[in-house]
Design an enzyme around this catalytic site. Structure first.
Site, PDB file in Angstrom:
ATOM      1  N   ASP A 161       0.873  -1.259  -0.021  1.00  0.00           N
ATOM      2  CA  ASP A 161       0.118   0.050  -0.272  1.00  0.00           C
ATOM      3  C   ASP A 161       1.036   1.304   0.039  1.00  0.00           C
ATOM      4  O   ASP A 161       1.866   1.386   0.797  1.00  0.00           O
ATOM      5  CB  ASP A 161      -0.917  -0.083   1.149  1.00  0.00           C
ATOM      6  CG  ASP A 161      -1.844   1.104   1.452  1.00  0.00           C
ATOM      7  OD1 ASP A 161      -2.774   0.918   0.491  1.00  0.00           O
ATOM      8  OD2 ASP A 161      -2.016   1.784   1.993  1.00  0.00           O
TER       9      ASP A 161
ATOM     10  N   GLU B 115       1.732  -0.421  -4.858  1.00  0.00           N
ATOM     11  CA  GLU B 115       0.892   0.534  -5.475  1.00  0.00           C
ATOM     12  C   GLU B 115       1.533   1.923  -5.446  1.00  0.00           C
ATOM     13  O   GLU B 115       1.843   2.558  -4.401  1.00  0.00           O
ATOM     14  CB  GLU B 115      -0.340   0.700  -4.255  1.00  0.00           C
ATOM     15  CG  GLU B 115      -1.278   1.912  -5.138  1.00  0.00           C
ATOM     16  CD  GLU B 115      -2.202   2.382  -3.642  1.00  0.00           C
ATOM     17  OE1 GLU B 115      -3.114   3.029  -3.912  1.00  0.00           O
ATOM     18  OE2 GLU B 115      -1.504   2.522  -2.574  1.00  0.00           O
TER      19      GLU B 115
HETATM   20  C1  GLC Z   1      -4.269   3.029  -0.612  1.00  0.00           C
HETATM   21  C2  GLC Z   1      -5.245   2.339  -0.669  1.00  0.00           C
HETATM   22  C3  GLC Z   1      -6.645   2.948   0.005  1.00  0.00           C
HETATM   23  C4  GLC Z   1      -6.415   3.568   1.230  1.00  0.00           C
HETATM   24  C5  GLC Z   1      -5.034   4.500   1.351  1.00  0.00           C
HETATM   25  C6  GLC Z   1      -4.779   4.473   2.718  1.00  0.00           C
HETATM   26  O1  GLC Z   1      -4.237   4.205  -1.505  1.00  0.00           O
HETATM   27  O2  GLC Z   1      -5.669   1.560  -1.846  1.00  0.00           O
HETATM   28  O3  GLC Z   1      -7.978   2.412  -0.257  1.00  0.00           O
HETATM   29  O4  GLC Z   1      -7.375   4.512   1.424  1.00  0.00           O
HETATM   30  O5  GLC Z   1      -3.950   3.577   0.694  1.00  0.00           O
HETATM   31  O6  GLC Z   1      -4.355   3.288   3.433  1.00  0.00           O
END
Ligand code: GLC
Length: 542
Positions: A210, A278
């Site tokens: 994440d 991500e």
């Molecule tokens: C990432 C996740 C999202 C979340 C954020 C904070 O972007 O995909 O859903 O709110 O991180 O953890």
């Protein structure tokens, strides 16, 4: 950087390179215990469906202990399952049952922040002297009474929250209930690496990291400069976009951490674990850095390149070409059309183009990640104000993500078979009876679900589709045509993103194996006729 070569693939690629991944928003897949929220037992229950669909791996969004302020991305215990999702034993069953069906399991790993209820944070906020006092990013109020710097929370407002107990500010890139960990402290790194070891010992096949680009900040926490060319319709809205996020995101020091993490994940080569990040793909050179200079970083930064594509306006060909041209030799692409933070692709592209887009996703070179429900052509579900759950909708109206996180419709009933009759699901389902459910579509050989399954089957049957090289072909406006090749096998894809019929000159003989409309298997010579929004997968004859 060198262009990816057009050569035959290695005889054997790791599973995540050959395979199709499927994202499960755990709260919304299947509610087994009848509390209106999806759970791990529900995922176990639906593994047969996933096997039938043909996916090779699933990514589960967080199921750890959490106060659920950000629906699981605010973790209060990394080493346990939240009771709403089940128990560690259910998780073990899930892994064993998935593996029995040759489905790998990737879990979410949230390194940037914990919940403010995590014992680490409770201890950290309790004193400026204690052993965990430096595990989070604490700063004094400025002499002039101002905030420590100008950084913003992605969820709106400043990224600093005053803490009465410590009489200091702490940093939170997301909600104030999600304080950022201080990865410059080696103890934090050790503790977080232990978290990964814990889940690897339980048999997971990889991690989706994440906000991988946020863990390291500028050591002096310098202000972000203003963005001279703000894009109000950019990914996170106008306030966030008013700054260049050079000091709070993508700091080069993160690279070293992720290289170490990669060695941890790779420590058992037989396990073939995958490490996915991500990270924003808005700026290609920055995105490419996440593969690592020697491809020793992430196996795959997520390929978000198509997320903001305007399907109605143009073919996605230039987007794909740009990525293919930029990838260094040996780097394997990744493609997604949607996820739990974005509007549904069928809402953005319309139902017909969504089929074409699915055919594209599953036939491009690279690993496709399917978002649950996209195989049905699920659309955003309108959320009445009283049912809004995503905190982002409250802080920045319009940014809410609930519409794309609604329960999976398994059958045409009012609860979609997601939960028990009479139970209100945590988010509303879309209108039933429109054929957007698994039972209806699995009985219809021409449905989007049947098409998706069939393309996945073709990928398994044809190495050119799963692992082959990629080369685009000249095609009329609105049509994206490309060749995938492995050894002697040559597959042709021609996808018409326009609303008019077109003839594509292919100058070859071949056979249509599948059309997105599921109604043709003709031969072609020289020319291929496509109906509006039709995409075909063909095999060329030598
Ligand atoms: C990432 C996740 C999202 C979340 C954020 C904070 O972007 O995909 O859903 O709110 O991180 O953890």
């Amino acid at each position: 950087m060198r262009r990816a070569p057009v050569t035959a693939p290695r005889a054997r690629l790791p599973w995540w390179q050959r395979g199709v991944l499927y994202e499960i928003y755990t709260r919304s897949f299947l509610d087994e215990d009848g509390d209106g929220v999806g759970d791990l037992a529900g995922v176990v229950e639906r593994l047969d469906y996933l096997q039938w669909l043909g996916v090779d791996g699933i990514w589960l969004t967080p199921f750890y202990r959490s106060p659920m302020c950000d629906f699981g991305y605010d973790i209060s215990d990394y080493l346990d399952v939240d009771p709403v999702f089940g128990t560690l034993e259910t998780f073990d069953v899930l892994v064993a049952e998935a593996h029995r069906r040759r489905i790998r399991v990737i879990v979410d790993y949230v390194p940037n922040h914990t919940s403010d209820q995590h014992p680490w944070f409770l201890e950290s906020r309790s004193s400026r002297e204690g052993p965990r006092s430096d595990w989070y990013i604490w700063r004094d109020i400025r002499q002039d009474g101002g905030l420590p710097n100008n950084w913003l929370s992605l969820f709106g407002g400043p990224a600093w929250q005053w803490d009465e107990q410590r009489q200091q500010y702490y940093l939170h890139t997301f909600l104030r209930e999600q304080p950022d960990l201080n990865w410059r402290n080696p103890e934090v790194r050790h503790a977080m690496f232990d978290v990964a070891r814990f889940w690897m010992a339980r048999g997971v096949d990889g991690f989706r990291i994440d906000v991988a680009g946020a863990i390291m900040k500028d050591p002096d926490l310098r202000d972000n400069p203003a963005n001279q060319q703000p894009n109000p319709s950019g990914a996170f809205g106008s306030t966030w976009g008013a700054q260049l996020h050079v000091n709070d995101f993508n700091h080069p020091d993160a690279g070293g951490i992720w290289r170490l993490f990669r060695t941890l994940v790779d420590d058992d080569p037989g396990a073939e674990r995958v490490l996915m990040a991500e990270v924003s793909s808005e700026h290609l050179p920055t995105w490419l850095r996440y593969y690592g200079d020697r491809l020793d970083g992430f196996h795959q930064p997520f390929g978000f390149h198509l997320l903001h594509h305007d399907w109605a306006r143009s073919s996605p060909q230039p987007v794909v070409e740009r990525v293919e041209a930029a990838l260094p030799r040996g780097a394997w692409p990744n493609w997604v059309l949607g996820n739990h933070d974005q509007h549904r692709v069928a809402s953005k592209a319309g139902p017909e183009r969504a089929r074409a887009a699915m055919l594209l996703l599953l036939t491009l070179r690279g690993t496709p990640v399917l978002y649950y429900g996209d195989e049905l052509g699920l659309m955003d579900v309108p959320i009445p104000p009283e049912r809004v759950r995503d905190p982002w909708e409250w802080t920045v109206p319009g940014q809410g993500r609930d519409a794309a996180r609604t329960p999976m419709p398994w059958d045409p009933s009012a609860t979609g078979g997601f939960t028990r009759p009479g139970v209100q699901p945590w988010l509303p389902l879309g209108a039933s009876g429109r054929g957007l459910d698994v039972a209806t579509q699995s009985a219809d050989p021409a449905s989007m679900l049947s098409m998706t399954r069939e393309v996945i089957r073709l990928r398994r049957e044809h190495p050119a589709l799963a692992m082959g090289s990629y080369r685009s072909l000249d095609a009329p406006e609105g049509v994206f045509a490309y060749l995938r090749r492995a050894g002697e096998e040559r597959m042709l894809m021609a996808i018409n993103f326009s609303g008019g019929a077109v003839d594509v000159a292919v100058r070859q003989h071949g056979r249509v194996l599948l059309s997105s409309t599921m109604d043709r298997s003709d031969s072609f010579a020289c020319e291929l006729s496509l109906r509006p929004f039709e995409g075909v997968v063909g095999v060329l004859e030598s």
